[in-house]
Design a protein around this motif. Structure first.
Motif, short mmCIF file in Angstrom:
data_model
loop_
_atom_site.label_atom_id
_atom_site.label_comp_id
_atom_site.label_asym_id
_atom_site.label_seq_id
_atom_site.Cartn_x
_atom_site.Cartn_y
_atom_site.Cartn_z
N ALA A 38 7.56 -1.29 -7.70
CA ALA A 38 7.65 -1.80 -8.47
C ALA A 38 7.81 -3.33 -8.23
O ALA A 38 6.51 -3.86 -8.40
N ARG A 39 8.78 -3.41 -7.20
CA ARG A 39 8.83 -4.75 -7.08
C ARG A 39 7.84 -5.06 -5.37
O ARG A 39 7.17 -6.46 -5.54
N LEU A 40 7.59 -4.06 -5.33
CA LEU A 40 6.87 -3.92 -3.85
C LEU A 40 5.37 -4.38 -4.55
O LEU A 40 4.46 -5.40 -4.09
N ARG A 41 5.36 -3.30 -5.66
CA ARG A 41 3.47 -4.26 -5.77
C ARG A 41 3.38 -5.71 -6.43
O ARG A 41 2.84 -6.13 -6.18
N ALA A 42 4.82 -6.18 -6.95
CA ALA A 42 4.20 -7.17 -7.60
C ALA A 42 4.85 -8.21 -5.78
O ALA A 42 4.02 -9.13 -5.77
N THR A 43 5.37 -8.03 -5.56
CA THR A 43 5.51 -8.73 -3.81
C THR A 43 3.99 -9.21 -2.99
O THR A 43 4.01 -10.13 -2.84
N THR A 44 3.01 -8.14 -2.68
CA THR A 44 2.44 -8.21 -2.55
C THR A 44 0.56 -8.43 -3.16
O THR A 44 0.20 -8.24 -3.01
N GLY A 45 1.04 -8.74 -5.08
CA GLY A 45 -0.24 -8.16 -5.81
C GLY A 45 -1.29 -7.09 -5.17
O GLY A 45 -2.46 -7.14 -5.36
N ASP A 46 -0.46 -5.75 -5.40
CA ASP A 46 -1.53 -4.89 -5.03
C ASP A 46 -0.68 -3.35 -5.46
O ASP A 46 0.54 -3.32 -5.83
N PRO A 47 -0.85 -2.96 -6.03
CA PRO A 47 -1.04 -1.21 -6.40
C PRO A 47 -0.26 -0.32 -5.28
O PRO A 47 0.95 -0.35 -5.29
N LEU A 48 -0.96 -0.07 -4.25
CA LEU A 48 -0.58 0.12 -3.13
C LEU A 48 0.02 1.74 -3.13
O LEU A 48 -0.96 2.43 -2.17
N LEU A 49 0.57 2.47 -4.19
CA LEU A 49 0.06 3.58 -4.27
C LEU A 49 -0.20 4.20 -5.54
O LEU A 49 0.28 3.37 -6.61
N VAL A 50 -1.51 4.57 -6.33
CA VAL A 50 -2.09 4.45 -7.27
C VAL A 50 -2.14 6.66 -7.29
O VAL A 50 -2.06 7.36 -6.20
N ARG A 51 -2.49 7.02 -8.83
CA ARG A 51 -1.91 9.22 -8.44
C ARG A 51 -3.03 9.30 -8.85
O ARG A 51 -4.26 8.65 -8.91
N ALA A 52 -3.25 10.82 -8.17
CA ALA A 52 -4.31 10.83 -8.03
C ALA A 52 -3.94 13.31 -8.07
O ALA A 52 -3.64 12.54 -7.09
N GLY A 53 -4.59 12.97 -9.49
CA GLY A 53 -4.20 14.53 -9.80
C GLY A 53 -2.26 14.16 -9.37
O GLY A 53 -1.75 13.53 -10.46
N ARG A 54 -2.22 14.63 -9.22
CA ARG A 54 0.04 15.22 -9.35
C ARG A 54 0.91 14.54 -8.07
O ARG A 54 2.18 14.01 -8.32
N GLY A 55 -0.48 14.14 -6.65
CA GLY A 55 0.09 13.18 -6.51
C GLY A 55 -0.08 11.70 -5.82
O GLY A 55 -0.56 11.42 -7.44
N LEU A 56 0.22 10.95 -5.33
CA LEU A 56 -0.24 9.66 -4.94
C LEU A 56 -0.82 9.28 -3.51
O LEU A 56 -0.67 10.21 -2.43
N VAL A 57 -1.83 8.28 -3.79
CA VAL A 57 -2.58 7.95 -2.86
C VAL A 57 -2.18 6.22 -2.38
O VAL A 57 -2.75 5.85 -3.39
N PRO A 58 -2.47 6.23 -0.99
CA PRO A 58 -2.37 4.83 -0.59
C PRO A 58 -3.73 3.33 -1.49
O PRO A 58 -4.55 4.24 -0.96
N THR A 59 -3.38 2.82 -1.69
CA THR A 59 -5.60 1.39 -1.79
C THR A 59 -5.27 1.39 -0.33
O THR A 59 -4.59 1.53 0.59
N PRO A 60 -6.36 0.70 -0.20
CA PRO A 60 -7.02 0.36 0.59
C PRO A 60 -6.01 -0.15 1.46
O PRO A 60 -5.90 -0.88 2.52
N ARG A 61 -5.66 -1.49 0.68
CA ARG A 61 -4.68 -2.45 1.30
C ARG A 61 -3.64 -1.47 1.89
O ARG A 61 -2.86 -1.66 2.84
N ALA A 62 -2.86 -0.78 1.41
CA ALA A 62 -1.61 0.08 1.59
C ALA A 62 -2.23 0.53 2.98
O ALA A 62 -1.64 0.55 3.72
N LEU A 63 -3.37 0.95 3.30
CA LEU A 63 -3.86 1.71 4.53
C LEU A 63 -3.79 0.78 5.58
O LEU A 63 -3.66 1.05 6.67
N ALA A 64 -4.26 -0.56 5.40
CA ALA A 64 -4.41 -1.67 6.30
C ALA A 64 -3.20 -2.26 6.43
O ALA A 64 -2.82 -1.90 7.83
N LEU A 65 -1.94 -2.18 5.58
CA LEU A 65 0.22 -2.05 5.91
C LEU A 65 0.73 -1.43 6.74
O LEU A 65 1.68 -1.92 7.51
N ARG A 66 -0.26 -0.37 6.77
CA ARG A 66 0.75 1.32 6.97
C ARG A 66 0.62 0.38 8.84
O ARG A 66 2.45 1.06 9.03
#
Length: 293
Positions: A38-66
């Motif tokens: 939650a702090r990472l989302r607030a700091t970056t202004g991006d969800p970073l990881l979002v739910r897809a089915g039972r797991g989490l998938v990275p957002t485009p911003r997260a992929l760019a930052l990885r």
């Protein structure tokens, strides 16, 4: 200021793609990891990881930052990791050693030969030792100070012995003292050379002779033992010099002093900030090896 610990958290979250697995890897509770996300989302202004089915998938911003985040974390870990090894053959550096001319004459060649073989990019700068003040070590103007151990040396300075030595008498070949037994009286009767960098004209030998009711005559005062040896070789003056500093004994007669003087220790001193420096540690090892031969 952003919390840089969040970089490590983000790196693990992006690598694991799971709050539960990331929490386990970082030894945190799932709730603590959720708060960190939650702090990472607030700091970056991006969800970073979002739910897809039972797991989490990275957002485009997260992929760019990885990749960038991974490199930053690895770089920080490398900076904070203790240095393990150093290829001295690739080191380019100048070390300043403060010592006497006699030490340079006696051990400098062997030390430089060792450097030429294993660390050709390392250069030694020898400067004259005129006092026992350790301020130059503290200020970083000198990397190693070499001389007789001083019990009053600053406690912040580290010390390691190199070798033990003693004073011996030196006269020219054919000098009257080169024949017959050398008593304290015969020794005191001659004219002597006195070595003092500060211009003094008496020392331990004079104190011991005086205790026996004897007094020697100082014919000349010089600033170095090498000067005393050179003058003794070509005059009738008697020099008292360290035994390890008289490797060239051509045209000289050397003898044990007929007075009881304690042996002394020659050591190297350095500031604690250089203690863990691998190149400096290597140089100290070279000095121990050369002086121990």
């Amino acid at each position: 200021m952003p919390d840089l610990n969040l970089l490590i958290t983000l790196d693990v979250l992006l690598a694991e793609g799971s709050v539960a697995r990331a929490a386990k890897r970082l030894r945190l509770s799932p709730s603590a990891m959720s708060r960190a996300l939650a702090r990472l989302r607030a700091t970056t202004g991006d969800p970073l990881l979002v739910r897809a089915g039972r797991g989490l998938v990275p957002t485009p911003r997260a992929l760019a930052l990885r990749e960038q985040v991974s490199q930053l974390v690895q770089g920080a870990q490398a900076v904070l990791r203790p240095a393990q090894a150093l290829e001295m053959a690739h080191v380019v550096r100048t070390f300043t050693l403060r010592t006497s001319e006699e030490f340079v004459e006696g051990f400098g060649s062997a030390l430089l030969a060792r450097l030429a073989e294993d660390a050709p990019g390392v250069r030694l700068r020898f400067v004259s030792k005129t006092d026992k003040d350790t301020a130059q070590l503290r200020e970083g103007r000198v990397d190693l100070d070499i001389g007789v151990v001083d019990p009053t040396a600053s406690p912040e300075v580290l010390t390691q012995a190199l070798f033990r030595d003693r004073l011996i008498g030196v006269v020219r070949s054919g000098h009257p003292l080169s024949q017959g037994e050398i008593s304290a009286a015969r020794f005191a009767e001659g004219r002597h050379l006195y070595v003092s960098r500060r211009g003094q004209d008496r020392g331990q030998i004079d104190d011991v002779l005086e205790a026996q009711g004897l007094k020697r005559q100082i014919g000349s005062i010089v600033a170095s033992f090498s000067s005393a040896i050179a003058l003794a070789r070509n005059t009738d003056l008697i020099a008292s010099v360290p035994e390890r500093y008289t490797p060239d004994r051509r045209d000289l007669f050397c003898f044990a002093l007929p007075v009881a003087l304690p042996a002394f220790t020659v050591a190297m001193l350095w500031h604690p900030r250089l203690d863990a420096d691998l190149a400096h540690r290597w140089l100290r090892g070279c000095l121990r090896e050369v002086c121990g031969r």
